[in-house]
Design an enzyme around this catalytic site. Structure first.
Site, PDB file in Angstrom:
ATOM      1  N   GLY A  48       0.864  -1.175   0.000  1.00 28.57           N
ATOM      2  CA  GLY A  48       0.000   0.000   0.000  1.00 28.57           C
ATOM      3  C   GLY A  48       0.897   1.220   0.000  1.00 28.57           C
ATOM      4  O   GLY A  48       1.894   1.260  -0.703  1.00 28.57           O
ATOM      5  N   CYS A  79       6.087  -5.297   0.628  1.00 33.01           N
ATOM      6  CA  CYS A  79       6.257  -3.971   0.038  1.00 33.01           C
ATOM      7  C   CYS A  79       6.136  -2.887   1.119  1.00 33.01           C
ATOM      8  O   CYS A  79       7.034  -2.747   1.936  1.00 33.01           O
ATOM      9  CB  CYS A  79       5.292  -3.771  -1.119  1.00 33.01           C
ATOM     10  SG  CYS A  79       5.759  -2.432  -2.229  1.00 33.01           S
ATOM     11  N   HIS A 172       5.240  -8.368  -4.149  1.00 32.07           N
ATOM     12  CA  HIS A 172       3.862  -8.713  -3.775  1.00 32.07           C
ATOM     13  C   HIS A 172       3.557 -10.182  -4.093  1.00 32.07           C
ATOM     14  O   HIS A 172       3.008 -10.476  -5.164  1.00 32.07           O
ATOM     15  CB  HIS A 172       2.878  -7.829  -4.542  1.00 32.07           C
ATOM     16  CG  HIS A 172       2.894  -6.405  -4.134  1.00 32.07           C
ATOM     17  ND1 HIS A 172       2.050  -5.903  -3.171  1.00 32.07           N
ATOM     18  CD2 HIS A 172       3.650  -5.367  -4.559  1.00 32.07           C
ATOM     19  CE1 HIS A 172       2.279  -4.614  -3.025  1.00 32.07           C
ATOM     20  NE2 HIS A 172       3.249  -4.264  -3.846  1.00 32.07           N
ATOM     21  N   GLU A 174       1.199 -11.944  -3.041  1.00 28.38           N
ATOM     22  CA  GLU A 174      -0.257 -12.135  -3.098  1.00 28.38           C
ATOM     23  C   GLU A 174      -0.829 -11.863  -4.489  1.00 28.38           C
ATOM     24  O   GLU A 174      -1.978 -12.229  -4.768  1.00 28.38           O
ATOM     25  CB  GLU A 174      -0.948 -11.243  -2.051  1.00 28.38           C
ATOM     26  CG  GLU A 174      -1.048  -9.776  -2.394  1.00 28.38           C
ATOM     27  CD  GLU A 174       0.216  -8.950  -2.170  1.00 28.38           C
ATOM     28  OE1 GLU A 174       0.135  -7.713  -2.320  1.00 28.38           O
ATOM     29  OE2 GLU A 174       1.275  -9.525  -1.824  1.00 28.38           O
TER      30      GLU A 174
END
Length: 190
Positions: A48, A79, A172, A174
């Site tokens: 984010g 991140c 990332h 995910e």
């Protein structure tokens, strides 16, 4: 045994982490307060915007609860989550949580348009393997503390590392369909 994995859901891409946790056969809880955090076995701090995330952590009074959690339970940061957990304070409005002894350079690979996908070399579980790394305005680990173990590389750069309870990645995991890193975190951190 099914675990409750919290995801700090203040800002960032927490839905994809929820899907990865469920793919691994565990329950995901969105964490927005200290009470929900207490119900978790482990925690993920997603990507984010690190400045926004730290401001919200302080505004919601979560800093002490997160630091206490990280002293006894496992946390994974991806991140911006890595930046929040680090010891460095490069241009941040407040101190990061300082739960893993690394120094980080924010947005080290450039702006949003410089984001990229490339192969990451994983070096854990006794063998080397590869993973698709999604780097979005990614930070770079510029210094590792003495007790930090590197676990993955992009070229010569360390892009994933750990200490006893904290796992961090500059990319990332995910955002792929590969749950290797989430599974490693859930199964190997106590």
């Amino acid at each position: 045994m099914k675990q409750k994995i919290g995801i700090l859901a203040l800002q960032g891409d927490f839905l994809k982490h929820k899907q990865a946790i469920e793919q691994c056969g565990h329950e995901a809880l969105y964490v927005r307060d200290a009470e929900t955090l207490k119900k978790c076995d482990k925690l993920i701090i997603p990507g984010g915007e690190s400045t926004t995330m730290l401001l919200l952590i302080d505004k919601l009074g979560l800093r002490e609860a997160l630091v206490d959690f990280g002293r006894t339970k496992a946390i994974m940061g991806t991140c911006a989550g890595l930046i929040v957990l680090a010891t460095s304070r490069e241009h941040l409005p407040s101190d990061p949580l300082k739960l893993i002894d690394i120094k980080v350079k924010r947005n080290a690979y450039g702006r949003q348009v410089d984001s990229f996908i490339d192969t990451v070399r994983l070096e854990f579980s006794g063998k080397a393997s590869h993973f698709e790394g999604v780097f979005i305005r990614a930070p770079k680990i510029v210094e590792l503390g003495a007790d930090i173990k590197p676990l993955a590389y992009h070229g010569k750069d360390v892009v994933m590392a750990r200490n006893e309870r904290i796992l961090v990645a500059t990319f990332h995991p995910e955002l792929t369909n590969d749950s290797t890193i989430h599974r490693y975190f859930i199964e190997n951190f106590g």
